[in-house]
Enzyme design. Structure first.
Site, PDB file in Angstrom:
ATOM      1  CG  ASP A 168      -1.834   0.479   0.700  1.00 29.90           C
ATOM      2  OD1 ASP A 168      -2.403   2.336   1.310  1.00 29.90           O
ATOM      3  OD2 ASP A 168      -3.486   0.171   0.581  1.00 29.90           O
ATOM      4  CG  HIS A 205      -5.181   3.398   1.441  1.00 29.63           C
ATOM      5  ND1 HIS A 205      -4.380   2.850   0.570  1.00 29.63           N
ATOM      6  CD2 HIS A 205      -6.525   3.852   0.814  1.00 29.63           C
ATOM      7  CE1 HIS A 205      -5.945   1.903   0.457  1.00 29.63           C
ATOM      8  NE2 HIS A 205      -6.504   2.787   0.050  1.00 29.63           N
ATOM      9  CB  SER A 415      -8.966   0.193  -0.372  1.00 32.85           C
ATOM     10  OG  SER A 415      -8.413   1.481  -1.419  1.00 32.85           O
TER      11      SER A 415
END
Length: 479
Positions: A168, A205, A415
């Protein structure tokens, strides 16, 4: 005027790749992003065939001759991919590339004789919320509100922990201030804030994903790599090698959680990831991959490998359920290639750590109504905010909204459904002393999957025991 999310995200990704001219594709719509003036082929004989065919096809067209081939050696191009220049990337606009389109057409007859694909665009692979239609942007959550899913009652034991690799954007520097991430290791986010001191787009994220995984499955050895650091975007020609680098650093893990991909308009995956996917088949590792947030049935790769016969055991594709867990989230991709759905709307996890409050300026404006036609209060509309990129596109001149993050956030997207499923598989492995992650996935989906409704179809769904459903508000009759 409604926000143009694809256009806004295209411009943002282009700014993150200033030296790579990009175009939208396919040529009559805007489903994915790719590099102008370049096609991909496999190293060796196939690259020669592609180059010769394209050169012959464009022989009488000035400026559209494949005049440069860059071949990587075994140490620098493990994915076995050659970039072939087929035109001037400065020609035309961003709505397509006629040189690339011409090269693809020129190879169709040759591919028909060969029986397999020889050439591909060089697509941009991106974290699912950046894929032209992000699920939403993060929203601050109160510090006194527990994470959702909440932390499972299990202790971390390094001797029995399941190894999980998150590919990521990297970890926030103060992630360790969140107890669930105290033993998480890996790469830090290279740049967290801009010159104005505000968080960059989609930083946190990887930390948010790691927090979800650690909550669902506390007994995991979590490693987070910042493979997708720059706005969550990378060229297909580079991504395969980056995946190899990630697994080579620590060995192949039990589970890879990947919240990234792209559609490409084809039923057979990404050429640049083929070598990695072939290697994955020979390992015991399970890839858990996000289905994407385009609200589309178009396959999103590499998640869509889950229903290709050669990868049915090695890949699990994950779509998102809305906050009540009963129906699909408006933004979630769907279709027979999505193997399972999990909660993915307004989940709560750690975004920044808890050391210092930090501002965030919204990039996208919310819509007046759901852009996918749903009639509940979805993430397209709520919570309301004005975004900087939307204002720029509409020349509205308005001031974007700003918020402060102090640790927790609400965030939506496939996600985040993805690490929920990865965590449930890891937790199943620990609880049942199952050492094979692929067997654990089969057992979980066979014995423990429930059902939800997605676009009128009843589909397998996994809901963590510690996840709390949130009732949705219906704006009109229907779901």
């Amino acid at each position: 005027m409604a926000p143009q999310r694809f256009r806004e995200q295209f411009d943002q990704i282009q700014r993150s790749m200033p030296d790579v001219p990009l175009a939208m594709g396919p040529d009559d719509s805007a489903d994915f992003i790719y590099e102008k003036g370049v096609v991909l082929a496999r190293d060796g004989e196939e690259a020669r065939i592609v180059e010769d065919t394209v050169r012959t096809h464009f022989a009488e067209t000035t400026g559209l001759v494949a005049d440069s081939v860059r071949r990587g050696g075994a140490e620098t191009n493990r994915s076995g991919i050659t970039r072939i220049e087929v035109g001037d990337p400065g020609e035309g606009d961003q709505r397509g590339d006629r040189a690339v389109a011409g090269a693809l057409r020129a190879l169709r007859a040759v591919e028909g004789r060969a029986g397999h694909r020889l050439v591909s665009r060089n697509h941009v692979v991106h974290i699912a919320p950046v894929n032209a239609c992000p699920g939403d942007e993060p929203v601050p959550a109160p510090l006194d509100q527990p994470p959702n899913p909440a932390a499972a009652e299990a202790a971390y034991d390094p001797d029995t922990a399941v190894g999980v690799l998150v590919i990521d954007t990297g970890l926030m520097k103060d992630h360790g201030s969140y107890p669930l991430l105290a033993h998480t290791r890996g790469d830090l986010q290279i740049k967290e804030t801009g010159d104005d001191g505000a968080l960059e787009q989609y930083v946190g994220h990887g930390t948010f994903i790691a927090g979800l995984l650690a909550a669902v499955a506390p007994n995991t050895d979590l490693t987070v790599r910042n493979t997708l650091n720059d706005a969550g975007a990378i060229l297909e020609s580079e991504f395969g090698d980056k995946l190899f680098e990630a697994v080579d650093r620590d060995g192949w893990p039990d589970i890879i959680s990947l919240s990234a991909g792209t559609p490409n308009g084809r039923p057979d995956g990404l050429l640049g990831l083929q070598a990695f996917m072939e290697e994955l088949r020979t390992q015991r590792t399970l890839l858990v991959a996000a289905a994407g947030n385009n609200g589309s049935a178009t396959p999103f790769w590499p998640a869509a490998h889950a229903t290709l016969p050669a990868w049915e055991d090695s890949v699990v594709s994950v779509g998102a359920l809305r906050s009540d867990g009963e129906f699909g989230a408006c933004f979630s991709n769907h279709g027979g290639w999505v193997k399972v759905y999990a909660p993915g709307e307004r989940l709560t996890s750690s975004l920044t750590g808890f050391a210092t409050p930090v501002p965030y300026v919204y990039r996208h404006s919310t819509y007046d109504s759901c852009r996918y036609g749903f009639t509940y209060a979805c993430t397209c509309q709520y919570p309301r905010h004005a975004g900087q990129l939307s204002e720029e596109q509409q020349a509205g001149g308005g001031k974007p909204d700003q918020v402060m993050f102090e640790g927790f956030a609400h965030w939506s997207g496939t996600s985040f459904a993805t690490p929920v499923v990865a965590g449930m598989i890891a937790s199943h492995m620990v609880a049942h002393k199952e050492t094979d992650p692929r067997a654990a996935a089969r057992q979980l989906l066979t014995a423990h999957a429930e059902f939800a409704e997605v676009r009128g179809a009843h589909v397998p769904a996994l809901r963590p025991p510690t996840w709390r459903p949130v009732p949705v508000v219906a704006l009109a009759t229907g779901t």
